[in-house]
Design a protein around this motif. Structure first.
Motif, short mmCIF file in Angstrom:
data_model
loop_
_atom_site.label_atom_id
_atom_site.label_comp_id
_atom_site.label_asym_id
_atom_site.label_seq_id
_atom_site.Cartn_x
_atom_site.Cartn_y
_atom_site.Cartn_z
N PHE A 103 0.82 -1.20 0.00
CA PHE A 103 0.00 0.00 0.00
C PHE A 103 0.86 1.26 0.00
O PHE A 103 1.95 1.29 0.60
CB PHE A 103 -0.90 0.03 1.23
CG PHE A 103 -2.09 -0.89 1.14
CD1 PHE A 103 -1.97 -2.22 1.49
CD2 PHE A 103 -3.32 -0.42 0.71
CE1 PHE A 103 -3.06 -3.08 1.41
CE2 PHE A 103 -4.41 -1.26 0.62
CZ PHE A 103 -4.28 -2.59 0.96
N GLY A 104 0.34 2.30 -0.64
CA GLY A 104 0.92 3.62 -0.51
C GLY A 104 0.59 4.20 0.87
O GLY A 104 -0.13 3.59 1.65
N GLN A 105 1.11 5.40 1.13
CA GLN A 105 1.00 5.99 2.45
C GLN A 105 -0.38 6.59 2.72
O GLN A 105 -0.71 6.90 3.87
CB GLN A 105 2.07 7.06 2.64
CG GLN A 105 3.49 6.52 2.60
CD GLN A 105 4.01 6.30 1.19
OE1 GLN A 105 3.33 6.60 0.20
NE2 GLN A 105 5.21 5.78 1.09
N GLY A 106 -1.16 6.79 1.69
CA GLY A 106 -2.50 7.33 1.87
C GLY A 106 -2.58 8.82 1.59
O GLY A 106 -1.63 9.57 1.83
N ASP B 38 -0.92 2.91 10.36
CA ASP B 38 -0.30 3.98 11.11
C ASP B 38 -0.15 5.19 10.21
O ASP B 38 0.12 5.05 9.01
CB ASP B 38 1.07 3.55 11.61
CG ASP B 38 1.03 2.27 12.42
OD1 ASP B 38 1.44 1.21 11.91
OD2 ASP B 38 0.54 2.34 13.55
N GLY B 40 1.12 7.94 7.93
CA GLY B 40 2.34 8.04 7.14
C GLY B 40 2.87 6.73 6.62
O GLY B 40 3.85 6.71 5.86
N HIS B 41 2.24 5.62 7.03
CA HIS B 41 2.72 4.31 6.60
C HIS B 41 1.68 3.52 5.81
O HIS B 41 1.97 2.43 5.33
CB HIS B 41 3.15 3.47 7.81
CG HIS B 41 4.39 3.98 8.47
ND1 HIS B 41 5.66 3.67 8.02
CD2 HIS B 41 4.55 4.78 9.54
CE1 HIS B 41 6.55 4.26 8.80
NE2 HIS B 41 5.90 4.94 9.73
N GLY B 42 0.50 4.04 5.69
CA GLY B 42 -0.53 3.29 4.99
C GLY B 42 -0.88 2.03 5.76
O GLY B 42 -0.90 2.02 6.99
N LEU B 43 -1.13 0.97 5.03
CA LEU B 43 -1.45 -0.32 5.64
C LEU B 43 -0.28 -1.27 5.40
O LEU B 43 0.18 -1.43 4.27
CB LEU B 43 -2.71 -0.91 5.01
CG LEU B 43 -3.97 -0.14 5.34
CD1 LEU B 43 -4.77 0.18 4.10
CD2 LEU B 43 -4.82 -0.93 6.31
#
Lengths: 113, 112
Positions: A103-106, B38, B40-43
């Motif tokens: 996954f990317g960081q969002g 978390d 800044g870390h995504g999943l």
């Protein structure tokens, strides 16, 4: 090499505008690229996905653009609505039985009325 | 919504205590996953299972163990919780490794 880098971290768009979220990857073995949408207090849900044999996929107001040579893909939300306000994750996986979806960081999107 | 429940939904515990999170599905999907989320870390994948008693490590497996004795249940255990394990934990299921992942509602864990 297993990373997927997503930008921007946050995005504010006016209602009716276009929201654009970008992702980049290094591993050329990735062959499946989904986008997930997550509302506060909920688990992520699949929004749209693409495989690298096509350059674009559209589902309603949501479009994935894929640039294989640049190793980049992006999500475009046309006519953005306040109900689109959520966190968006891009992801990528390799064709193996490892269970690994990276996954990317969002990106937290806020659509202002 | 896919039939996935997680319990507990919220938990506060102290450093050094064991913690077990439960994921239960009613979809009879073969694959089950545990992720942590978390800022800044995504999943990030902790562990996953590709069948009863068949499990493997993900990218952040240190300090965690899993068990799957039945198709419908996947347990995540923190043997001795640390503050770095404060996170939101999501369970996910899928029919096949490369099929859609359906996520549960999440468990917010705080380790003091």
């Amino acid at each position: 090499q297993q990373q997927v880098k997503q930008s921007p971290q946050s995005l504010i768009v006016q209602k009716g505008g276009i929201s654009i979220i970008n992702c980049a990857y290094e591993n050329t073995a990735f062959d499946y690229f989904p986008w997930y949408q997550q509302f506060p207090g909920k688990g992520p849900a699949l929004l749209i996905a693409i495989r690298p044999d096509v350059s674009e996929k559209k589902e309603g107001r949501f479009t994935i653009s894929f640039n294989k040579s640049a190793k980049q893909f992006s999500l475009h939300i046309m006519d953005s609505q306040p109900g689109d306000s959520a966190t968006y994750f891009c992801a990528a996986s390799v064709p193996s039985n490892t269970g690994k979806l990276i996954f990317g960081q969002g990106t937290t999107l806020q659509v202002k009325p | 919504d896919a039939g996935i429940t997680q319990s507990p939904r919220h938990k506060v515990t102290e450093t050094g205590t064991p913690v077990t999170l439960r994921c239960h599905q009613t979809e009879n999907h073969r694959y089950m996953y545990w992720y942590r989320q978390d800022p800044g870390h995504g999943l990030r994948l902790i562990h996953y299972s590709y069948g009863v008693k068949d499990t493997d490590k993900g990218e952040v497996s240190d300090g965690y163990s899993v068990s799957r004795s039945k198709t419908e249940d996947f347990l995540l255990t923190l043997e001795s919780a640390t503050s770095s394990q404060t996170s939101v934990y999501f369970c996910a299921i899928s029919e096949a490794d490369r099929a859609v992942r359906y996520f549960g509602p999440g468990t917010r864990l705080t380790v003091l």
